[in-house]
Design an enzyme around this catalytic site. Structure first.
Site, PDB file in Angstrom:
ATOM      1  N   THR A 153      -2.859   0.513  -4.303  1.00  0.00           N
ATOM      2  CA  THR A 153      -3.322   1.730  -3.638  1.00  0.00           C
ATOM      3  C   THR A 153      -4.744   2.112  -4.045  1.00  0.00           C
ATOM      4  O   THR A 153      -5.231   1.690  -5.094  1.00  0.00           O
ATOM      5  CB  THR A 153      -2.353   2.894  -3.974  1.00  0.00           C
ATOM      6  N   GLY A 154      -5.360   2.925  -3.219  1.00  0.00           N
ATOM      7  CA  GLY A 154      -6.662   3.488  -3.571  1.00  0.00           C
ATOM      8  C   GLY A 154      -6.531   4.710  -4.447  1.00  0.00           C
ATOM      9  O   GLY A 154      -7.522   5.190  -5.012  1.00  0.00           O
ATOM     10  N   ASN A 204      -9.068  -1.067   3.283  1.00  0.00           N
ATOM     11  CA  ASN A 204      -9.059  -1.398   1.852  1.00  0.00           C
ATOM     12  C   ASN A 204      -7.876  -2.288   1.490  1.00  0.00           C
ATOM     13  O   ASN A 204      -7.742  -2.698   0.339  1.00  0.00           O
ATOM     14  CB  ASN A 204      -9.091  -0.133   0.982  1.00  0.00           C
ATOM     15  N   ASP A 210       0.859  -1.178   0.000  1.00  0.00           N
ATOM     16  CA  ASP A 210       0.000   0.000   0.000  1.00  0.00           C
ATOM     17  C   ASP A 210       0.906   1.243   0.000  1.00  0.00           C
ATOM     18  O   ASP A 210       2.102   1.149   0.289  1.00  0.00           O
ATOM     19  CB  ASP A 210      -0.871  -0.051   1.264  1.00  0.00           C
ATOM     20  N   LEU A 211       0.326   2.403  -0.312  1.00  0.00           N
ATOM     21  CA  LEU A 211       1.109   3.647  -0.282  1.00  0.00           C
ATOM     22  C   LEU A 211       0.882   4.428   1.014  1.00  0.00           C
ATOM     23  O   LEU A 211       1.708   4.407   1.908  1.00  0.00           O
ATOM     24  CB  LEU A 211       0.764   4.520  -1.487  1.00  0.00           C
ATOM     25  N   ASP A 212      -0.254   5.125   1.112  1.00  0.00           N
ATOM     26  CA  ASP A 212      -0.505   6.009   2.255  1.00  0.00           C
ATOM     27  C   ASP A 212      -0.588   5.222   3.555  1.00  0.00           C
ATOM     28  O   ASP A 212      -1.338   4.253   3.671  1.00  0.00           O
ATOM     29  CB  ASP A 212      -1.802   6.794   2.038  1.00  0.00           C
ATOM     30  N   ASP A 248      -2.077  -1.029   5.891  1.00  0.00           N
ATOM     31  CA  ASP A 248      -2.458  -0.465   7.191  1.00  0.00           C
ATOM     32  C   ASP A 248      -3.948  -0.218   7.354  1.00  0.00           C
ATOM     33  O   ASP A 248      -4.392   0.142   8.446  1.00  0.00           O
ATOM     34  CB  ASP A 248      -1.739   0.877   7.402  1.00  0.00           C
ATOM     35  N   SER A 249      -4.744  -0.395   6.293  1.00  0.00           N
ATOM     36  CA  SER A 249      -6.134   0.030   6.393  1.00  0.00           C
ATOM     37  C   SER A 249      -7.090  -1.032   5.875  1.00  0.00           C
ATOM     38  O   SER A 249      -6.689  -2.101   5.413  1.00  0.00           O
ATOM     39  CB  SER A 249      -6.329   1.348   5.635  1.00  0.00           C
TER      40      SER A 249
END
Length: 289
Positions: free
Chosen positions: A41-42, A238, A7-9, A235-236
């Site tokens: 990523t989203g 999604n 993931d990115l953020d 981390d999230s």
């Protein structure tokens, strides 16, 4: 491990939305060991590519939560859009509940109000950066408006009906959990919808097949890699589908406890180069074997 998805953020990116030198080095070290690295990523493709370019990295990108998959040459490998009737249903419920929302398409992002966008972004960012001035927060919000290529449209119904528009994701925001829950409850039984979240203040809507896990599995198959040989870091919420489908799921130290409980491993936070720590731990285990 033959494939590493990140993931990115909140994961690969630090609190300044940058990829640290430690994380860049970890990616290069993984590649030296023959491990392909892919971003999941989203974000839109262009918004995802920006921090990669700044760090001198060229990686395949699974974007919009899995709605689009690109190779490292920027070629689109697969896309999974939302159905028109689902878009209109989401729009109707968001408007009934008074939520601000954005629509991400093949021609960039759309919203009905620039000022509505700025107000929501400022409120959210102020909650994360309480010591930062409102003027600075407004500049940050304007930068996101530019990074995500957000355009204004007065009529969403007309947008959804346009033959040249393909919708990949709808993102709704609210600072009130009860509003988000009300929308979730009205849409959770839609079989062709995936509803996730990348933070406490939003809901993300995709086609059920446009999730990070299925998209990662599709990408892995193009490389003849089984999911048992895939490591995913996030981390999230999604990220859940890829964290649970991968052979090695790693939660960031800054993830919610619910995310951590779903994973095989937990690493350090994104402020502490947790991505690099997770890669080093994985490579050390491979040496032992």
């Amino acid at each position: 491990m033959k494939l590493l998805a990140t993931d990115l953020d909140g994961t690969l990116l630090n609190e300044n939305h940058e990829i640290s030198a430690e994380n860049v080095q970890a990616i290069k070290k993984a590649e030296e060991h023959g491990i392909q690295v892919v971003v999941a990523t989203g974000r839109t493709y262009h918004a995802a590519k920006k921090p990669l370019d700044a760090a001198g990295l060229n990686l395949p990108i699974i974007c919009l939560n899995g709605a689009k998959i690109y190779n490292n040459a920027g070629q689109l490998l697969k896309s999974t859009p939302l159905e028109e009737q689902d878009c209109k249903r989401i729009q109707a419920i968001c408007e009934k509940e008074g939520l601000y929302f954005e629509v991400f398409t093949n021609q960039g992002g759309f919203t009905k109000s620039r000022e509505g966008f700025l107000q929501v972004m400022i409120d959210i960012m102020m909650s994360f950066h309480p010591t930062t001035s409102r003027e600075e927060i407004r500049e940050m919000a304007l930068q996101r408006f530019q990074d995500e290529e957000i355009k204004i449209t007065p009529d969403m119904n007309e947008l959804f009906e346009r033959e040249d528009i393909i919708v990949y994701k709808i993102l709704a925001f609210s600072m009130k959990n009860e509003n988000l829950n009300a929308i979730y409850l009205q849409l959770k039984d839609k079989e062709d919808l995936a509803i996730t979240s990348s933070g406490f203040s939003n809901l993300e809507f995709n086609h059920k097949d446009a999730q990070k896990g299925p998209a990662l599995e599709h990408f892995a198959k193009t490389l003849n890699i089984a999911m048992k040989d895939v490591m995913a870091i996030g981390d999230s919420y999604n990220d859940v589908s890829m964290l649970t489908m991968a052979g090695r799921g790693v939660a960031m130290g800054n993830a919610d406890n619910e995310i951590k409980q779903l994973c095989n491993f937990t690493t350090k936070t994104n402020r502490e180069h947790g991505f690099a720590h997770a890669v080093e731990e994985m490579l050390d285990e491979l040496k032992v074997k």
